[in-house]
Scaffold this motif. Structure first.
Motif: not given
Length: 130
Positions: A49, A57-60, A65, A104, A109-110
């Protein structure tokens, strides 16, 4: 001196929860996104994550998730990872790491590529028993 210090790991039964903390110092917190990686014995380091609080912003990763929640307290320069509904396959050493936002903002982020991250903590062990 740049430091990322993880805490909060431990032994928990399957279905249980933990909250990991990553306390950052020695760099401008707002200029970096903070990610959590994990590495199990014999496996590659996996991005779990990431959060960029400046962009909100976020990423999982798909594997976590709905079970893990990342958050940030900028006043404390600390990022948290709440681990819930834990499974034995979540057992690993969990690391937090910092990546410059100049990266980023362009790349997103991914995917979470360890090579892109500038600073790393020492890791905290999470063990989930069945």
């Amino acid at each position: 001196e740049v430091q990322l210090v993880e805490s909060g790991g431990g032994l928990v039964q399957a279905g249980g929860s933990l909250r990991l903390s990553c306390a950052a110092s020695g760099f401008t917190f707002d200029d970096f996104a903070i990610g959590w990686f994990r590495q199990a014995p014999g496996k590659e380091r996996e991005g779990v994550s990431c959060i960029s609080s400046s962009e909100g912003s976020t990423y999982y990763a798909d594997s976590v998730k709905g079970r893990f929640t990342i958050s940030s307290d900028n006043a404390k320069n600390t990022v948290y990872l709440r681990l819930s509904s834990l499974k034995p396959e979540d057992t690993a050493v969990y690391y937090c790491a910092a990546v410059a936002r100049v990266h980023t903002v362009v790349a997103g982020l991914s995917p979470m590529v360890p090579y892109d991250y500038d600073y790393w903590g020492q890791g905290t062990q999470v063990t989930v028993s069945s």
